[in-house]
Write a protein that holds these residues in place. Structure first.
Motif, short mmCIF file in Angstrom:
data_model
loop_
_atom_site.label_atom_id
_atom_site.label_comp_id
_atom_site.label_asym_id
_atom_site.label_seq_id
_atom_site.Cartn_x
_atom_site.Cartn_y
_atom_site.Cartn_z
N SER A 46 2.17 -2.91 18.86
CA SER A 46 1.86 -2.72 20.27
C SER A 46 0.68 -3.58 20.70
CB SER A 46 1.53 -1.25 20.54
OG SER A 46 0.23 -0.93 20.05
N ASP A 47 0.48 -3.66 22.00
CA ASP A 47 -0.68 -4.37 22.54
C ASP A 47 -1.99 -3.70 22.15
OD1 ASP A 47 0.92 -6.29 23.73
OD2 ASP A 47 0.93 -5.30 25.70
N ALA A 48 -1.96 -2.41 21.87
CA ALA A 48 -3.18 -1.69 21.48
C ALA A 48 -3.76 -2.23 20.18
CB ALA A 48 -2.87 -0.20 21.34
N ALA A 49 -2.94 -2.86 19.37
CA ALA A 49 -3.40 -3.42 18.09
C ALA A 49 -3.62 -4.92 18.16
CB ALA A 49 -2.40 -3.09 16.99
N SER A 50 -3.74 -5.45 19.36
CA SER A 50 -3.85 -6.91 19.51
C SER A 50 -5.09 -7.50 18.85
CB SER A 50 -3.82 -7.29 21.00
OG SER A 50 -4.96 -6.76 21.66
N PHE A 51 -6.11 -6.70 18.61
CA PHE A 51 -7.33 -7.19 17.99
C PHE A 51 -7.33 -7.01 16.47
CE2 PHE A 51 -12.02 -7.43 17.44
CZ PHE A 51 -12.22 -8.63 18.12
N VAL A 52 -6.30 -6.38 15.94
CA VAL A 52 -6.18 -6.16 14.49
C VAL A 52 -5.60 -7.42 13.86
CG1 VAL A 52 -5.10 -4.78 12.68
CG2 VAL A 52 -5.84 -3.69 14.79
N THR A 53 -6.37 -8.03 12.95
CA THR A 53 -5.89 -9.22 12.25
C THR A 53 -6.26 -9.12 10.79
OG1 THR A 53 -7.92 -10.43 12.69
CG2 THR A 53 -6.13 -10.71 14.28
N ARG A 54 -5.40 -9.62 9.94
CA ARG A 54 -5.64 -9.69 8.49
C ARG A 54 -6.16 -8.37 7.91
NH1 ARG A 54 -5.99 -15.17 6.10
NH2 ARG A 54 -6.69 -13.90 4.39
N ALA A 55 -5.57 -7.27 8.31
CA ALA A 55 -5.99 -5.96 7.83
C ALA A 55 -4.95 -5.40 6.88
CB ALA A 55 -6.19 -5.01 9.00
N THR A 56 -5.42 -4.68 5.91
CA THR A 56 -4.52 -3.94 5.02
C THR A 56 -4.62 -2.47 5.40
OG1 THR A 56 -4.88 -5.50 3.22
CG2 THR A 56 -4.00 -3.32 2.64
N ILE A 57 -3.53 -1.93 5.84
CA ILE A 57 -3.50 -0.53 6.24
C ILE A 57 -2.62 0.21 5.24
CG2 ILE A 57 -2.87 1.11 8.03
CD1 ILE A 57 -3.42 -1.15 10.05
N THR A 58 -3.24 1.08 4.49
CA THR A 58 -2.53 1.81 3.44
C THR A 58 -2.18 3.20 3.93
OG1 THR A 58 -3.83 0.59 1.81
CG2 THR A 58 -2.65 2.53 1.03
N ALA A 59 -0.92 3.53 3.91
CA ALA A 59 -0.46 4.85 4.33
C ALA A 59 -0.05 5.63 3.09
CB ALA A 59 0.70 4.71 5.31
N ASP A 60 -1.04 6.15 2.38
CA ASP A 60 -0.73 6.88 1.14
C ASP A 60 -1.49 8.19 1.03
OD1 ASP A 60 -3.28 6.08 0.56
OD2 ASP A 60 -2.79 5.05 -1.28
N CYS A 61 -1.96 8.70 2.15
CA CYS A 61 -2.63 10.01 2.22
C CYS A 61 -3.87 10.07 1.33
CB CYS A 61 -1.65 11.12 1.88
SG CYS A 61 -2.24 12.73 2.42
N GLY A 62 -4.53 8.95 1.17
CA GLY A 62 -5.78 8.93 0.40
C GLY A 62 -5.62 8.73 -1.09
N ARG A 63 -4.42 8.45 -1.57
CA ARG A 63 -4.21 8.26 -3.01
C ARG A 63 -5.05 7.11 -3.56
NH1 ARG A 63 -0.13 9.82 -6.69
NH2 ARG A 63 0.92 10.82 -4.97
N THR A 64 -5.24 6.08 -2.74
CA THR A 64 -6.01 4.92 -3.20
C THR A 64 -7.31 4.79 -2.42
OG1 THR A 64 -4.77 3.51 -1.68
CG2 THR A 64 -3.98 3.60 -3.95
N LEU A 65 -8.07 5.86 -2.35
CA LEU A 65 -9.36 5.81 -1.65
C LEU A 65 -10.24 4.75 -2.28
CD1 LEU A 65 -10.14 9.59 -1.14
CD2 LEU A 65 -9.58 7.93 0.61
N HIS A 66 -10.92 4.01 -1.44
CA HIS A 66 -11.82 2.95 -1.93
C HIS A 66 -13.24 3.35 -1.75
CE1 HIS A 66 -8.50 0.20 -2.52
NE2 HIS A 66 -8.03 0.63 -1.36
#
Length: 54
Positions: free
Chosen positions: A34-54
């Motif tokens: 969507s246009d709402a994410a137009s400023f998001v670039t080169r991001a890694t978004i992990t959808a794993d419910c916190g399994r790989t917390l950093h």
């Protein structure tokens, strides 16, 4: 192992103590395209419910 037992073992230790739903993943994808994410670039978004917390 039953499906219910497998889900219980899989979700142990997750932040929300449950699996994500298809609707939750779809909502994340919908945001990213969507246009709402137009400023998001080169991001890694992990959808794993916190399994790989950093």
């Amino acid at each position: 192992m039953s499906s219910e037992e497998h889900t219980k073992v899989t979700t142990q230790g997750l932040a929300l103590n449950r699996l994500g739903t298809a609707d939750e993943i779809a909502a994340m994808i919908e945001f990213l395209v969507s246009d709402a994410a137009s400023f998001v670039t080169r991001a890694t978004i992990t959808a794993d419910c916190g399994r790989t917390l950093h």
